[in-house]
Design an enzyme around this catalytic site. Structure first.
Site, PDB file in Angstrom:
ATOM      1  N   LYS A   1       0.859  -1.188   0.000  1.00 44.18           N
ATOM      2  CA  LYS A   1       0.000   0.000   0.000  1.00 44.18           C
ATOM      3  C   LYS A   1       0.895   1.237   0.000  1.00 44.18           C
ATOM      4  O   LYS A   1       1.519   1.587   1.010  1.00 44.18           O
ATOM      5  CB  LYS A   1      -0.930   0.019   1.220  1.00 44.18           C
ATOM      6  CG  LYS A   1      -1.911   1.179   1.175  1.00 44.18           C
ATOM      7  CD  LYS A   1      -1.838   1.944   2.438  1.00 44.18           C
ATOM      8  CE  LYS A   1      -1.909   3.395   2.531  1.00 44.18           C
ATOM      9  NZ  LYS A   1      -1.944   4.317   1.482  1.00 44.18           N
TER      10      LYS A   1
ATOM     11  N   GLY B   1       7.057   5.871   7.727  1.00 45.71           N
ATOM     12  CA  GLY B   1       6.183   7.042   7.725  1.00 45.71           C
ATOM     13  C   GLY B   1       6.381   7.819   9.014  1.00 45.71           C
ATOM     14  O   GLY B   1       7.438   7.737   9.642  1.00 45.71           O
ATOM     15  N   SER B   2       5.354   8.543   9.400  1.00 42.78           N
ATOM     16  CA  SER B   2       5.486   9.416  10.568  1.00 42.78           C
ATOM     17  C   SER B   2       5.423   8.600  11.865  1.00 42.78           C
ATOM     18  O   SER B   2       4.849   7.508  11.906  1.00 42.78           O
ATOM     19  CB  SER B   2       4.352  10.441  10.558  1.00 42.78           C
ATOM     20  OG  SER B   2       3.115   9.770  10.582  1.00 42.78           O
TER      21      SER B   2
ATOM     22  N   GLU C   1       9.932   2.366  10.570  1.00 42.87           N
ATOM     23  CA  GLU C   1      10.962   3.371  10.257  1.00 42.87           C
ATOM     24  C   GLU C   1      10.263   4.716  10.245  1.00 42.87           C
ATOM     25  O   GLU C   1       9.473   5.002   9.344  1.00 42.87           O
ATOM     26  CB  GLU C   1      11.598   3.078   8.889  1.00 42.87           C
ATOM     27  CG  GLU C   1      12.334   1.771   8.810  1.00 42.87           C
ATOM     28  CD  GLU C   1      13.574   1.726   9.685  1.00 42.87           C
ATOM     29  OE1 GLU C   1      14.069   2.800  10.090  1.00 42.87           O
ATOM     30  OE2 GLU C   1      14.033   0.620   9.982  1.00 42.87           O
TER      31      GLU C   1
ATOM     32  N   CYS D   1      13.884  11.628   5.514  1.00 45.47           N
ATOM     33  CA  CYS D   1      13.891  11.276   6.936  1.00 45.47           C
ATOM     34  C   CYS D   1      15.263  11.566   7.532  1.00 45.47           C
ATOM     35  O   CYS D   1      15.375  11.818   8.731  1.00 45.47           O
ATOM     36  CB  CYS D   1      13.521   9.822   7.124  1.00 45.47           C
ATOM     37  SG  CYS D   1      14.454   8.745   6.050  1.00 45.47           S
TER      38      CYS D   1
ATOM     39  N   GLU E   1       9.938  17.258  14.237  1.00 50.92           N
ATOM     40  CA  GLU E   1      10.229  17.052  12.819  1.00 50.92           C
ATOM     41  C   GLU E   1       9.384  18.010  11.989  1.00 50.92           C
ATOM     42  O   GLU E   1       8.168  18.072  12.139  1.00 50.92           O
ATOM     43  CB  GLU E   1       9.899  15.601  12.417  1.00 50.92           C
ATOM     44  CG  GLU E   1      10.321  15.328  10.980  1.00 50.92           C
ATOM     45  CD  GLU E   1      10.022  13.910  10.516  1.00 50.92           C
ATOM     46  OE1 GLU E   1       8.895  13.432  10.732  1.00 50.92           O
ATOM     47  OE2 GLU E   1      10.929  13.289   9.933  1.00 50.92           O
TER      48      GLU E   1
ATOM     49  N   VAL F   1       1.693   7.911  12.994  1.00 52.72           N
ATOM     50  CA  VAL F   1       1.006   6.784  12.347  1.00 52.72           C
ATOM     51  C   VAL F   1       1.702   5.472  12.718  1.00 52.72           C
ATOM     52  O   VAL F   1       1.048   4.439  12.913  1.00 52.72           O
ATOM     53  CB  VAL F   1       0.923   6.972  10.814  1.00 52.72           C
ATOM     54  CG1 VAL F   1       0.287   5.756  10.156  1.00 52.72           C
ATOM     55  CG2 VAL F   1       0.113   8.217  10.455  1.00 52.72           C
ATOM     56  N   GLY F   2       3.026   5.520  12.879  1.00 53.43           N
ATOM     57  CA  GLY F   2       3.766   4.309  13.260  1.00 53.43           C
ATOM     58  C   GLY F   2       3.253   3.720  14.571  1.00 53.43           C
ATOM     59  O   GLY F   2       3.128   2.502  14.718  1.00 53.43           O
TER      60      GLY F   2
END
Ligand code: NAD
Length: 507
Positions: free
Chosen positions: A181, A234-235, A256, A290, A391, A238-239
């Site tokens: 996805k 991702g962020s 990651e 990143c 970030e 959301v992780g």
């Protein structure tokens, strides 16, 4: 349902069980060029039912794929590498148009996937396990790497080819099957990437793609009981959600996440070199890596001079469409991202940092059609400010003063993230102290914070992840399960740790 064409009426399709298919809902969403709003394409707006089909296809294909000899799986990857090479320029151009990074960087994005495909193709003939001596006579022991099953791959938009390649290629060579996805800002490129695997002869169902929203597609995938491994980039926000969703079914989860990377510049550094490294790391990919450098920790003797020279160079960087050779810095990914970045300029000023250059949305001429932010530098930033801790994921750089090496290392280490760090110094002792004490997953000496190579582990400490690494041999800690095998050829019951008298037998 129309089948077997990657697109119908210019609407791209998902690839499930070896068929190009529309979303079951029939709905689509648009992908646009962040430099000028051009429509790149329409992608299927997948949902729960599409994920169910893709996971079922991957689960069915797994039964056969895991038994294909690994060297043969590797050969498919070599064909993927060759096809990526043949299509490199076409994919790079599309990448610049869909994601925005300047063309030389887009070529690098595709090259990283080529490198990874060759590396992981070669792993088809390695995937080393090991043997070790065993304690009982006439007994043999070995540890093998075993495939796991269906892997869910969820990726961000900033490396739309490279990051999926870090995940999909090792997963496949290890004998797993995949449901992919991609980010909704770069779906067309992801679909083109999957097409390369189809052309390379990957059997149906081994790799499937479902495009669509993080909520419906991502969450269904993360919580699906038939998915055994989740690999997510991702962020951090959301992780954490991904980890929660995967927990009830005890999936293996590789995360990651974000970064707040710093370059330390000591008084004894080669300043010309440090300047080049900082500008490349802070404003390359428009700060949307990143590993991007968002903090410079400058020793007090050179800080003023460094800031002046950074300001002069950063203010000359040319914004524009990444396809143009004259462009140094491309757009940011979306209007929303642009607003988020600009918010930090306000936050920095309110915190009392000094805005040295940039700090504004740029709308001159054609730039008004895209999402452009002026390369921005703040001086006088203190380590605890939000500017120095959060970030931003855009072209915003904070300069923090440090007294000495210990101070610089402490400032580097005191953030919630731990991905990449760097030091510019001509003192070899300082360099080795930094290697020992910088608490990030990646450390550079006399180079910026970006530029990882695929044969080494990639990932970070603290809020950057959950302890896993991508790339290199480390990838197989995510995509394989250890199987320890004992073969007893003594012909009698031998009990480990209990039958300890065999030494007596030999005496
Ligand atoms: P994001 O977290 O918004 O989205 C990443 C992916 O997750 C997308 O495919 C998105 O659709 C999906 N998603 C969103 N909500 C979801 C949910 N509830 N469940 C499952 N999936 C969901 O991140 P982004 O904006 O695409 O990327 C930028 C972030 O990625 C930055 O924080 C950056 O630091 C990070 N990043 C990290 C690395 C690394 O290796 N550490 C590399 C690149 C980017």
């Amino acid at each position: 349902m129309h089948r077997n064409n990657i697109a119908r009426n210019n609407i791209a399709r998902n690839y499930i069980a070896g068929q190009w298919v529309d979303a079951l809902s029939g709905e689509t969403f648009a992908s646009t060029n962040p430099a000028n709003g051009e429509l790149i394409g329409e992608a299927p707006k997948g949902g729960r039912a599409d994920v169910e089909r893709a996971v079922a296809a991957a689960a069915e294909a797994y039964a056969k794929w895991r038994k294909v000899p690994a060297p043969k799986r590797g050969e498919v990857l070599f064909r993927v590498a060759a096809l990526l090479e043949q299509n490199k320029e076409r994919l790079a151009q599309l990448l610049t148009r869909e994601m925005g990074k300047v063309l030389p960087e887009a070529r690098g994005d595709v090259q990283e996937a080529i490198d990874m495909a060759y590396y992981m193709g070669g792993e088809g003939r390695r995937l080393f396990g090991y043997t070790a001596p065993v304690e009982l006579p006439n007994k043999f022991g070995m540890a093998l790497r075993d495939s796991i099953g269906v892997v869910a791959v969820v990726t961000p938009w900033n490396f739309p080819i490279a990051i999926p390649s870090w995940k999909i290629l090792p997963a496949l060579v290890a004998g797993n099957t995949v449901v992919f996805k991609p980010a909704s800002d770069t779906p067309i490129l992801a679909i083109e990437f999957v097409r390369i695997f189809e052309e390379a002869g990957l059997p149906p169902g081994v790799l499937n793609i479902v495009t669509g929203p993080g909520g419906a597609v991502g969450e269904t995938l993360m919580s699906h009981p038939a998915v055994k491994v989740v690999t997510f980039t991702g962020s951090t926000e959301v992780g954490k959600r991904v980890a929660e969703l995967a927990a009830p079914t005890l999936k293996k989860v590789c995360l990651e996440l974000g970064g707040k990377n710093a370059i330390i510049v000591m008084d004894d550094a080669n300043l010309d070199l440090a300047l080049d490294g900082i500008l490349w790391s802070a404003f390359g990919t428009t700060g949307q890596r990143c590993t991007a450098c968002s903090r410079v920790i400058a020793q007090k003797g050179i800080r003023r001079q460094l800031v002046d020279r950074l300001q002069a160079r950063a203010s000359r960087l040319r914004l524009g469409d990444g396809l143009l050779e004259t462009t140094d810095v491309g757009p940011v990914i979306s209007r929303r991202a642009l607003e988020g970045i600009h918010e930090y300029t306000g936050i920095g000023q309110a915190e009392g940092a000094e805005l040295v250059t940039g700090g504004k949305v740029v709308t001159d001429g054609d730039l008004a059609k895209g999402n452009f932010y002026a390369p921005t530098i703040f001086d006088g930033v203190r380590p605890g400010m939000r500017l120095a801790q959060e970030e931003i994921f855009g072209p915003v750089l904070s300069v923090i003063e440090a007294n000495d090496l210990d101070d610089a290392i402490r400032i580097n280490n005191e953030t919630a993230y731990g991905l990449s760090s760097s030091i510019f110094t001509s003192n070899v002792n300082a360099a080795f102290e930094a290697i020992r004490d910088l608490s990030t997953g990646i450390v550079y000496i006399n180079a910026g914070t970006i530029g990882a190579e695929i044969q080494f582990p990639f990932g970070g400490t603290r809020g950057t992840g959950n302890g896993h690494r991508e790339a290199g041999q480390a990838a197989f800690e995510v995509f394989t399960e250890w199987k320890s095998v004992y073969v007893d050829y003594s012909g009698r019951l031998q009990r480990a740790q209990i039958d300890t008298d065999h030494l007596v037998d030999l005496a």
